[in-house]
Design an enzyme around this catalytic site. Sequence first.
Site, PDB file in Angstrom:
ATOM      1  N   SER A 127       0.832  -1.204   0.000  1.00  0.00           N
ATOM      2  CA  SER A 127       0.000   0.000   0.000  1.00  0.00           C
ATOM      3  C   SER A 127       0.863   1.249   0.000  1.00  0.00           C
ATOM      4  O   SER A 127       1.981   1.249   0.541  1.00  0.00           O
ATOM      5  CB  SER A 127      -0.890   0.009   1.250  1.00  0.00           C
ATOM      6  OG  SER A 127      -1.476   1.277   1.448  1.00  0.00           O
ATOM      7  N   TYR A 170      -2.450  -0.163   9.964  1.00  0.00           N
ATOM      8  CA  TYR A 170      -2.621  -0.728   8.624  1.00  0.00           C
ATOM      9  C   TYR A 170      -1.321  -0.610   7.830  1.00  0.00           C
ATOM     10  O   TYR A 170      -0.845  -1.574   7.233  1.00  0.00           O
ATOM     11  CB  TYR A 170      -3.760   0.000   7.900  1.00  0.00           C
ATOM     12  CG  TYR A 170      -3.873  -0.374   6.439  1.00  0.00           C
ATOM     13  CD1 TYR A 170      -4.285  -1.643   6.059  1.00  0.00           C
ATOM     14  CD2 TYR A 170      -3.572   0.548   5.434  1.00  0.00           C
ATOM     15  CE1 TYR A 170      -4.389  -1.994   4.721  1.00  0.00           C
ATOM     16  CE2 TYR A 170      -3.671   0.211   4.097  1.00  0.00           C
ATOM     17  CZ  TYR A 170      -4.081  -1.067   3.741  1.00  0.00           C
ATOM     18  OH  TYR A 170      -4.179  -1.401   2.419  1.00  0.00           O
TER      19      TYR A 170
END
Length: 348
Positions: A136, A161
Amino acid sequence: MNYKPLDPSKTYLITGAAGFIGYFLSSKLLEQGCRVIGVDNVNDYYDVNLKHARLEQLEPYEKFTFIRGDISDKSMITKLFEEYKPNVVVNLAAQAGVRYSIENPDVYIQSNIIGFYNILEACRYNPVDHLVYASSSSVYGANKKVPFEETDFVDNPVSLYASTKKSNELMAHTYSHLYKIPATGLRFFTVYGPMGRPDMAYFGFTDKYFAGEPIKIFNNGDFENDLYRDFTFIDDIVIGIERLIGKPPIESVPHKVYNIGNNNPEKLMTFIETLEKCLSKAMDREVVFDKVFEPIKPGDVPATYASTDLLQKAVGFKPETSIEEGLQKFADWYVKYYKVKQKDLISV
């Protein structure tokens, strides 16, 4: 051509197949006659009806097999690899969302760390041609240097995350080093499009509008120093993955990381105004959001901006879909999918 076309004789395992990217990638591979094994736990992080709708689109393909299961279940993953012997694994299953990770850390460790470890172990004992996995843009944290390059320092994540995605890259590198697993990590930049994720801002804004509610914009109402995002259309993401599947790393440690972003960041307010215009066109009447401005949320970063030089050099491709084109496709899909009426605001 500096990558190999997909081989229809091979078996492709796609985790997160009921998810946004997983669904579109599965469709693309199936259209080319590939055998696809899809895995998904179909959790309720967002509307499961949308996940089922995606799966319904995949079911007619003879070469599609769906297994409902969680990648954190090691015995399920082990059996799956032994039975189907995938040649290529694309791991897209993950608990997504930056803000959600602040309130619900457990599911991120379960899916993104333990789940990914199970995939790596399965690839260790059942060798594959290529493991492609989702990282990501969040790994760049609050980096000030733009555009973000794959060689940048990424040891300061600002959300759990992001930490789990950085951990995935480290774990994959280790397994590539120890067991020569060809692995490629993909740093996705704000993916959007039809059948997308309802937890993403553009989707949530549209939901709020049709529910007659104001949208919340977390930029302090500061238009001069607005948030910038590198919005990347789903079709571009899928082309990038498809091409990289056919280009496993061949270095002594066969592990590479690539940005997949639009290389063209837009102000959040520009994105919102474009979404209003696209919905106006889809509805054939003016659409203007009622806007409420609030402080930036913990874990959010001021800007994302991908350098795509490595991707272009590797596979001769860089994402280029404009937000005008991409958001129009989303708006047209949304109005049709939710059967939005022209004359009234309705709750969807």
